[in-house]
Design a protein around this motif. Structure first.
Motif, PDB file in Angstrom:
ATOM      1  N   ALA A   1      38.326  45.714  37.329  1.00  0.00           N
ATOM      2  CA  ALA A   1      37.313  45.485  36.297  1.00  0.00           C
ATOM      3  C   ALA A   1      36.175  44.604  36.820  1.00  0.00           C
ATOM      4  O   ALA A   1      35.006  44.812  36.481  1.00  0.00           O
ATOM      5  CB  ALA A   1      37.956  44.853  35.069  1.00  0.00           C
ATOM      6  N   THR A   2      36.522  43.623  37.646  1.00  0.00           N
ATOM      7  CA  THR A   2      35.501  42.762  38.235  1.00  0.00           C
ATOM      8  C   THR A   2      34.612  43.555  39.194  1.00  0.00           C
ATOM      9  O   THR A   2      33.377  43.418  39.186  1.00  0.00           O
ATOM     10  CB  THR A   2      36.153  41.592  38.978  1.00  0.00           C
TER      11      THR A   2
ATOM     12  N   ALA B   1      50.285  44.299  37.156  1.00  0.00           N
ATOM     13  CA  ALA B   1      49.415  45.383  36.699  1.00  0.00           C
ATOM     14  C   ALA B   1      48.145  44.829  36.069  1.00  0.00           C
ATOM     15  O   ALA B   1      47.033  45.311  36.343  1.00  0.00           O
ATOM     16  CB  ALA B   1      50.169  46.262  35.699  1.00  0.00           C
ATOM     17  N   ILE B   2      48.288  43.816  35.227  1.00  0.00           N
ATOM     18  CA  ILE B   2      47.120  43.222  34.574  1.00  0.00           C
ATOM     19  C   ILE B   2      46.222  42.552  35.605  1.00  0.00           C
ATOM     20  O   ILE B   2      44.981  42.645  35.533  1.00  0.00           O
ATOM     21  CB  ILE B   2      47.566  42.223  33.487  1.00  0.00           C
ATOM     22  N   PHE B   3      46.826  41.884  36.588  1.00  0.00           N
ATOM     23  CA  PHE B   3      46.030  41.229  37.627  1.00  0.00           C
ATOM     24  C   PHE B   3      45.270  42.270  38.449  1.00  0.00           C
ATOM     25  O   PHE B   3      44.077  42.106  38.740  1.00  0.00           O
ATOM     26  CB  PHE B   3      46.933  40.404  38.545  1.00  0.00           C
ATOM     27  N   THR B   4      45.949  43.357  38.830  1.00  0.00           N
ATOM     28  CA  THR B   4      45.287  44.407  39.608  1.00  0.00           C
ATOM     29  C   THR B   4      44.151  45.034  38.815  1.00  0.00           C
ATOM     30  O   THR B   4      43.073  45.319  39.355  1.00  0.00           O
ATOM     31  CB  THR B   4      46.301  45.489  40.013  1.00  0.00           C
TER      32      THR B   4
ATOM     33  N   VAL C   1      35.223  45.484  31.186  1.00  0.00           N
ATOM     34  CA  VAL C   1      36.322  46.365  30.775  1.00  0.00           C
ATOM     35  C   VAL C   1      37.629  45.739  31.269  1.00  0.00           C
ATOM     36  O   VAL C   1      38.266  46.235  32.200  1.00  0.00           O
ATOM     37  CB  VAL C   1      36.150  47.786  31.332  1.00  0.00           C
ATOM     38  N   PHE C   2      38.008  44.634  30.638  1.00  0.00           N
ATOM     39  CA  PHE C   2      39.195  43.889  31.051  1.00  0.00           C
ATOM     40  C   PHE C   2      40.330  44.107  30.052  1.00  0.00           C
ATOM     41  O   PHE C   2      40.091  44.347  28.864  1.00  0.00           O
ATOM     42  CB  PHE C   2      38.888  42.401  31.154  1.00  0.00           C
ATOM     43  N   LEU C   3      41.557  43.999  30.553  1.00  0.00           N
ATOM     44  CA  LEU C   3      42.731  44.033  29.692  1.00  0.00           C
ATOM     45  C   LEU C   3      43.031  42.630  29.196  1.00  0.00           C
ATOM     46  O   LEU C   3      42.692  41.643  29.868  1.00  0.00           O
ATOM     47  CB  LEU C   3      43.946  44.566  30.472  1.00  0.00           C
TER      48      LEU C   3
END
Length: 230
Positions: A192-193, A184-187, A209-211
Motif C-alpha cells: 500500500a505504501t 499478511a497485514i504488514f506485507t 489503500v491500507f488494511l
C-alpha cells in the motif's frame, strides 16, 4: 544635347555601385553562412533514429504504467473491501491480545464463516493472478499486495486446521495463524505504501489503500496527506 557626367560624377557612381556590390556580397555570404551553420547544428544535435525510438518506447512505457497504476489501485480497493471482513472475523476468533479481565476466551468461528473466509480469500488471490509486466516500482507494489492476500488465505487455512486439533497442538497452530495474519497485514502495508508512492509519481495524488492494523503491530500506515493531493 544631353550633357555627359563629369569624371568626378562617374567616379562617385562607380564607388556607389562598388559599395552596393560589396554589401550584397557580404549579405549573401552571411546568409549562406547562417544556413550552413544551422544545417550543421541540426545535423549534429538532432536525435538519431535509435534515440527517437528509445524516446518513443519510454513515452509508451510511461503511459502504460500510468494505466496499470490506476487499474492496480482499483483492484487494491476492491480487494481490501473483500478481505477486511475476513481479518475482522479472524480477529474475533483468535484475538492478538487475551480478553481483558480474564474472560473465557474467543469462541471458535462456525464452519460456515470459515468457508466464507476461504471463498473471499481465494477470490482475492485470483484477482492478482496473471499480473502484467510493468515498471519496477509498480511491480513491487503489485507483488507485495499479491503476497499479502496469499498470506491471508494461508492464515484462514491454518486456523481451519487448528480447529480440528485439541490441547497444546491446537494452541500452537492457532498461535501460528495469528503470526501469519500479522505478517499478511504488514506485507499489505508495504504494498500500500509503494502504491501510494507510484500514484503520486504518476500524477494521481496520494491513494491510501491500507488494511486495518492493530496498534503496535509494526505495520506501515497512511501518511497524513489528503487523498488525491500531491
Amino acid at each position: 544635347m544631353v550633357p555627359r557626367p563629369s569624371a568626378r560624377g562617374r567616379a562617385a557612381a562607380e564607388a556607389r555601385h562598388a559599395t552596393r556590390r560589396r554589401v550584397f556580397a557580404l549579405a549573401t555570404a552571411f546568409t549562406l553562412g547562417a544556413l550552413v551553420t544551422g544545417a550543421l547544428v541540426f545535423a549534429v544535435t538532432r536525435p538519431s533514429s535509435t534515440e527517437r525510438s528509445v524516446e518513443r518506447l519510454q513515452a509508451e512505457a510511461a503511459l502504460r504504467d500510468k494505466e496499470q497504476i490506476k487499474a492496480l489501485t482499483e483492484l487494491a480497493r476492491t480487494t481490501r473491501d473483500r478481505v477486511t471482513f475476513v481479518l475482522d472475523g479472524l480477529e474475533k476468533a483468535m484475538p492478538t491480545e487475551p480478553p481483558a479481565g480474564g474472560g473465557t476466551g474467543p469462541v471458535a468461528a462456525p464452519p460456515a464463516d470459515v468457508a466464507k473466509w476461504r471463498q473471499a480469500a481465494a477470490a482475492a488471490v485470483k484477482g492478482f493472478a496473471d499480473p502484467p509486466s510493468g515498471e519496477t516500482a509498480t511491480n513491487v507494489a503489485r507483488s507485495s499486495l499479491a503476497s499479502a492476500v496469499r498470506q491471508i488465505a494461508t492464515t484462514v487455512d491454518t486456523y481451519a486446521h487448528a480447529q480440528a486439533l485439541t490441547g497444546p497442538n491446537r494452541e500452537t497452530m492457532t498461535a501460528l495463524a495469528i503470526r501469519q495474519r500479522a505478517d499478511a497485514i504488514f506485507t499489505w502495508s508495504i504494498g500500500a505504501t509503494a502504491l501510494d508512492a507510484v500514484n503520486v509519481d504518476a500524477g494521481y495524488g496520494h491513494q491510501h489503500v491500507f488494511l486495518p492494523a492493530s496498534p503496535g503491530s509494526g505495520a506501515l500506515t497512511a501518511d497524513p496527506e489528503h487523498e488525491g493531493s500531491n
